[in-house]
Design a protein around this motif. Structure first.
Motif, PDB file in Angstrom:
ATOM      1  N   SER A   3      10.983  13.232   4.054  1.00 62.95           N
ATOM      2  CA  SER A   3       9.772  12.416   4.035  1.00 62.95           C
ATOM      3  C   SER A   3       9.353  11.996   5.441  1.00 62.95           C
ATOM      4  O   SER A   3       8.267  11.466   5.628  1.00 62.95           O
ATOM      5  N   ALA A   6       6.196  13.502   6.559  1.00 61.20           N
ATOM      6  CA  ALA A   6       5.069  12.880   5.851  1.00 61.20           C
ATOM      7  C   ALA A   6       4.654  11.604   6.553  1.00 61.20           C
ATOM      8  O   ALA A   6       3.463  11.307   6.694  1.00 61.20           O
ATOM      9  N   VAL A  10       1.041  10.810   7.978  1.00 60.53           N
ATOM     10  CA  VAL A  10       0.254   9.614   7.671  1.00 60.53           C
ATOM     11  C   VAL A  10      -0.227   8.951   8.965  1.00 60.53           C
ATOM     12  O   VAL A  10      -1.371   8.509   9.081  1.00 60.53           O
ATOM     13  N   PHE A  13      -3.002  11.017  10.296  1.00 58.92           N
ATOM     14  CA  PHE A  13      -4.123  10.922   9.370  1.00 58.92           C
ATOM     15  C   PHE A  13      -4.869   9.597   9.517  1.00 58.92           C
ATOM     16  O   PHE A  13      -6.094   9.575   9.647  1.00 58.92           O
ATOM     17  N   ILE A 259       9.473   6.621  -7.567  1.00 56.04           N
ATOM     18  CA  ILE A 259       8.028   6.839  -7.641  1.00 56.04           C
ATOM     19  C   ILE A 259       7.319   5.550  -8.046  1.00 56.04           C
ATOM     20  O   ILE A 259       6.297   5.166  -7.481  1.00 56.04           O
ATOM     21  N   SER A 262       6.767   3.100  -5.295  1.00 56.28           N
ATOM     22  CA  SER A 262       5.632   3.358  -4.410  1.00 56.28           C
ATOM     23  C   SER A 262       4.303   3.051  -5.105  1.00 56.28           C
ATOM     24  O   SER A 262       3.358   2.616  -4.455  1.00 56.28           O
ATOM     25  N   LEU A 265       3.844  -0.574  -4.570  1.00 52.18           N
ATOM     26  CA  LEU A 265       3.336  -0.929  -3.248  1.00 52.18           C
ATOM     27  C   LEU A 265       1.812  -0.911  -3.270  1.00 52.18           C
ATOM     28  O   LEU A 265       1.149  -1.748  -2.658  1.00 52.18           O
ATOM     29  N   GLY A 266       1.245   0.065  -3.998  1.00 53.62           N
ATOM     30  CA  GLY A 266      -0.215   0.115  -4.123  1.00 53.62           C
ATOM     31  C   GLY A 266      -0.729  -1.018  -4.995  1.00 53.62           C
ATOM     32  O   GLY A 266      -1.715  -1.680  -4.664  1.00 53.62           O
ATOM     33  N   ALA A 281      -0.377  -7.143   1.729  1.00 54.73           N
ATOM     34  CA  ALA A 281      -1.487  -6.429   1.120  1.00 54.73           C
ATOM     35  C   ALA A 281      -2.756  -7.268   1.153  1.00 54.73           C
ATOM     36  O   ALA A 281      -3.838  -6.776   1.480  1.00 54.73           O
ATOM     37  N   VAL A 296      -5.370  -2.948   9.047  1.00 60.02           N
ATOM     38  CA  VAL A 296      -5.357  -1.981   7.946  1.00 60.02           C
ATOM     39  C   VAL A 296      -4.471  -0.803   8.312  1.00 60.02           C
ATOM     40  O   VAL A 296      -3.618  -0.364   7.528  1.00 60.02           O
ATOM     41  N   PHE A 299      -0.928  -1.804   8.227  1.00 52.20           N
ATOM     42  CA  PHE A 299      -0.480  -1.948   6.843  1.00 52.20           C
ATOM     43  C   PHE A 299      -0.155  -0.588   6.239  1.00 52.20           C
ATOM     44  O   PHE A 299       0.899  -0.411   5.610  1.00 52.20           O
ATOM     45  N   VAL A 300      -1.044   0.383   6.446  1.00 57.39           N
ATOM     46  CA  VAL A 300      -0.800   1.714   5.885  1.00 57.39           C
ATOM     47  C   VAL A 300       0.490   2.292   6.471  1.00 57.39           C
ATOM     48  O   VAL A 300       1.317   2.862   5.755  1.00 57.39           O
ATOM     49  N   MET A 303       3.479   0.576   4.897  1.00 59.55           N
ATOM     50  CA  MET A 303       3.717   1.094   3.548  1.00 59.55           C
ATOM     51  C   MET A 303       4.387   2.458   3.635  1.00 59.55           C
ATOM     52  O   MET A 303       5.309   2.761   2.875  1.00 59.55           O
ATOM     53  N   ALA A 304       3.915   3.302   4.581  1.00 54.66           N
ATOM     54  CA  ALA A 304       4.506   4.629   4.730  1.00 54.66           C
ATOM     55  C   ALA A 304       5.971   4.517   5.130  1.00 54.66           C
ATOM     56  O   ALA A 304       6.819   5.263   4.623  1.00 54.66           O
ATOM     57  N   PHE A 307       8.028   3.418   2.260  1.00 50.03           N
ATOM     58  CA  PHE A 307       8.104   4.561   1.349  1.00 50.03           C
ATOM     59  C   PHE A 307       9.212   5.531   1.791  1.00 50.03           C
ATOM     60  O   PHE A 307       9.978   6.023   0.970  1.00 50.03           O
TER      61      PHE A 307
ATOM     62  N   PHE B 118       4.546  19.372   1.499  1.00 51.39           N
ATOM     63  CA  PHE B 118       3.621  18.295   1.862  1.00 51.39           C
ATOM     64  C   PHE B 118       3.040  17.637   0.607  1.00 51.39           C
ATOM     65  O   PHE B 118       3.003  16.415   0.490  1.00 51.39           O
ATOM     66  N   VAL B 121       5.512  15.422  -1.255  1.00 44.97           N
ATOM     67  CA  VAL B 121       5.714  14.122  -0.620  1.00 44.97           C
ATOM     68  C   VAL B 121       4.495  13.228  -0.834  1.00 44.97           C
ATOM     69  O   VAL B 121       4.614  12.052  -1.155  1.00 44.97           O
ATOM     70  N   ALA B 124       4.251  11.223  -4.022  1.00 45.96           N
ATOM     71  CA  ALA B 124       5.074  10.033  -4.181  1.00 45.96           C
ATOM     72  C   ALA B 124       4.604   8.892  -3.286  1.00 45.96           C
ATOM     73  O   ALA B 124       5.117   7.795  -3.353  1.00 45.96           O
ATOM     74  N   PHE B 125       3.611   9.152  -2.445  1.00 48.19           N
ATOM     75  CA  PHE B 125       3.132   8.123  -1.524  1.00 48.19           C
ATOM     76  C   PHE B 125       2.308   7.079  -2.276  1.00 48.19           C
ATOM     77  O   PHE B 125       1.701   7.394  -3.289  1.00 48.19           O
ATOM     78  N   PRO B 126       2.298   5.816  -1.797  1.00 48.05           N
ATOM     79  CA  PRO B 126       1.423   4.827  -2.446  1.00 48.05           C
ATOM     80  C   PRO B 126      -0.041   5.226  -2.291  1.00 48.05           C
ATOM     81  O   PRO B 126      -0.686   4.876  -1.308  1.00 48.05           O
ATOM     82  N   LEU B 127      -0.545   5.976  -3.269  1.00 45.82           N
ATOM     83  CA  LEU B 127      -1.850   6.613  -3.110  1.00 45.82           C
ATOM     84  C   LEU B 127      -3.002   5.618  -3.105  1.00 45.82           C
ATOM     85  O   LEU B 127      -4.033   5.842  -2.464  1.00 45.82           O
ATOM     86  N   PHE B 128      -2.809   4.515  -3.822  1.00 41.91           N
ATOM     87  CA  PHE B 128      -3.889   3.532  -3.864  1.00 41.91           C
ATOM     88  C   PHE B 128      -4.144   2.961  -2.467  1.00 41.91           C
ATOM     89  O   PHE B 128      -5.288   2.752  -2.060  1.00 41.91           O
ATOM     90  N   VAL B 129      -3.056   2.774  -1.729  1.00 41.73           N
ATOM     91  CA  VAL B 129      -3.167   2.276  -0.354  1.00 41.73           C
ATOM     92  C   VAL B 129      -3.947   3.271   0.499  1.00 41.73           C
ATOM     93  O   VAL B 129      -4.819   2.907   1.295  1.00 41.73           O
TER      94      VAL B 129
END
Lengths: 327, 282
Positions: A3, A6, A10, A13, A259, A262, A265-266, A281, A296, A299-300, A303-304, A307, B118, B121, B124-129
């Motif tokens: 991860s 990832a 993030v 991104f 899962i 996570s 977290l959202g 949040a 923001v 925060f993202v 969270m990552a 995660f 990718f 992964v 499983a990420f907090p997609l709402f965030v």
């Protein structure tokens, strides 16, 4: 470990989202809408916005590597400080919710699997089907209506503690634990009551997937040869179910729990807004609505990172639950 | 062939009447979305302060809000926006995900493995965030809610299409198509994709419920849809201010609408899976 890329993804991104898309941060950071061209140019230089995008990205990564996430315009403080102050509130809420969810979902799933087709089984399945359909923010508000307005059991649903209670010396940042460490039972009770409703709201949302997977996995495990053997040698019912069947059924539950965490977290964003919970949040949300982007982004990233840690933890738990799995 | 499918469908429906009810529910939702705005008893955004915060009554079936607007009319009118957001988001991710996933699954190799990793992964990420951050960056507009919801749905479709194409890439009729001179692009688009679509339609129905919840969540926290536009998420957000004084109808009815819509799509998805893919029957 898989991860980590990832997390890096993030990072890049969110950077691209915040920097490349419309809107000039320099204009935004300038003193006012009437700031002169020179002033904006100076700020642009200060922020490094005059450099090409790849170089900006490297600078950003360098900053993040040193733990510098920028400054919040709302609070005037470094984002790292703000996040550190608010993270315990969010973690206390999320972990309590996860605990409630696991403690109620696993027995429910096991009971349903023990008597397939029974009333309990149908009840659990109905609950699971409905549980995934009710939005967290609606169930939260309805819980407030029932337990605060109608029954008067819950305290005023705003914040972690009412204004009249004096706070314990901060040690862990988890109010319920800090009160216990300070030996303040009344304070602990107040904090605990305040925590119950938001945690229950978040738990309700995730009990469904956990109970469903426990049920399915227990059904497989109960039908297996080793359970039949255990039964035939006359082991006690409790021993068969808990020591043998559940132990073997727990792997998929751990996966789903990762899962689910996570998802939580959202869901934190929604629950913290409903209960005015002073966590990370709601901090990010306030920042977002006032176009303050550094919090923001921070925060993202936070969270990552959580995660990634949770994913590692799930791998470790896998190893503990099933010695055949090596990390 | 068609009659066998029909008979199979009828047989499934008889054993599982819930699917039929769910399908009827979805049809009803679509009808409300189309005709709702023209049949509601009140103007959904006309305020009438003398009638503010009235509980449900014969005149106002679902009560009135703080501005005296009729809650029932707002609920009905909101259906269209909620469905349009969810359907277009899921539509976009369906098309993009199917194409990306199909090409990756067909190409196999290193790129495919990287994409697969990718996507796993991401799921499983907090997609709402992530959706929240995207709306923040793209700008606080309804179109961006659609885009954000589409992007967080994308991994599910890519993974699905990839897996389905991967198991078919070397079967006889694909070999035959290649041997008869079809290009790789044409093999994927004209031969493989059509075979994958039915299974993906199931995924789509299941995802619609999720997309509705996500979009409503985003507008609940103040992103995308702005007042006074009627939308279920924002109606709950506006009603939230009055819940601790006991005005339950402002939260309960839009909440119920959301729940029923999601429930219908979920049950329909489960039923469709039983009809289209007998192997997956639960």
């Amino acid at each position: 470990m898989s991860s980590l890329p990832a997390l890096f993804g993030v990072l890049v991104f969110t950077f691209l989202l915040m920097r490349v898309l419309p809107g000039d941060p320099a204009v935004f950071f300038a003193s006012g809408p009437n700031a002169g061209k020179e002033e904006i140019e100076v700020i642009r230089k200060q922020m490094g916005l005059d450099k090409p995008v790849p170089e900006q990205l490297l600078l950003y990564l360098y900053d993040v590597g040193r733990g510098n996430l920028g400054k919040s315009l709302m609070t005037g403080q470094p984002v790292t400080t703000d996040l550190r102050d608010r993270l315990p509130a969010s973690l206390e809420l999320t972990l309590t919710a996860l605990l409630i969810a696991l403690v109620s979902a696993i027995p429910l799933g096991v009971l349903a699997a023990l008597k397939p087709g029974s009333l309990i089984d149908h009840g659990v399945r109905l609950f699971c089907a409905l549980g995934v359909c009710v939005p967290t923010f609606v169930s939260g508000l309805l819980l407030i209506y029932v337990f605060y307005y109608l029954l008067g059991l819950a305290p005023d649903p705003t914040g972690r503690i009412d204004v009249f209670t004096s706070l314990p010396p901060p040690r862990t940042g988890f109010l319920t634990i800090d009160f216990l460490l300070a030996g303040d039972v009344d304070g602990w009770w107040a904090a605990f009551r305040q925590l119950t409703l938001p945690a229950a709201t978040m738990a309700l949302f995730v009990i469904a997937p956990l109970a469903r997977i426990t049920r399915a996995s227990m059904l497989v495990s109960l039908g297996s040869d080793f359970v039949r053997t255990a039964r035939s040698v006359g082991l006690s019912w409790w021993r068969i179910v808990v020591t043998y069947a559940l132990r073997n059924a727990i792997l998929p539950v751990i996966t789903i729990a990762g899962i689910v965490f996570s998802t939580m977290l959202g869901a934190n964003v929604l629950v913290e807004k409903v209960y005015s919970w002073p966590g990370v949040a709601s901090y990010a949300l306030d920042a977002l609505l006032s176009s303050d982007y550094a919090p923001v982004q921070g925060f993202v990233l936070l969270m990552a990172s959580i995660f990634v840690v949770v994913n590692l933890l799930v791998d470790v738990l896998y190893g503990i639950a099933d010695p055949r799995v090596s990390i | 062939m068609a009659s066998t499918t029909l008979r199979h469908t009828v047989w499934i429906l008889r054993g599982n009447p819930l699917t039929g009810i769910a399908a009827a529910g979805v049809v009803l939702l679509v009808l409300i979305a189309i005709f709702g705005p023209s049949i509601v008893p009140y103007d959904p955004i006309a305020s009438n302060v003398s009638q503010a915060l009235n509980p449900p009554s014969a005149a106002h079936l679902a009560g009135t809000d703080q501005l005296g607007r009729d809650n029932f009319s707002r609920l009905v009118v909101a259906t269209r926006l909620d469905l349009v957001i969810a359907v277009s988001a899921v539509g976009i991710s369906f098309v993009l995900g199917a194409v990306i996933g199909a090409f990756c699954g067909y190409a196999a190799g290193r790129l495919d493995r990287a994409v697969g990793r990718f996507v796993d992964v991401m799921m499983a990420f907090p997609l709402f965030v992530l959706a929240m951050a995207m709306v923040a960056a793209l700008g606080n507009r309804v179109e961006n809610i659609v885009i954000a919801t589409a992007i967080i749905n994308l991994p599910f479709y890519i993974r699905f299409a990839r897996a389905e194409v991967n198991i078919r890439r070397n079967v006889g009729w694909v070999e035959a198509a290649r041997a008869s001179g079809e290009s790789h692009v044409s093999v994927v688009l004209r031969f493989l994709l059509p075979n994958v679509l039915p299974a993906m339609a199931v995924q789509m129905s299941l995802n619609l419920g999720w997309a509705i919840l996500n979009a409503a969540g985003l507008s609940f926290i103040g992103l995308g849809v702005r007042p006074p536009t009627p939308e279920w998420g924002i109606m709950v957000a506006e009603g939230a201010r009055f819940i601790s004084t006991g005005k339950w109808w402002l939260v309960a009815f839009p909440g119920l609408a959301l729940m029923l819509a999601v429930l219908c799509f979920n049950l329909l998805g489960d039923g469709l899976r039983d009809i289209l893919d007998p192997r997956m029957r639960t």
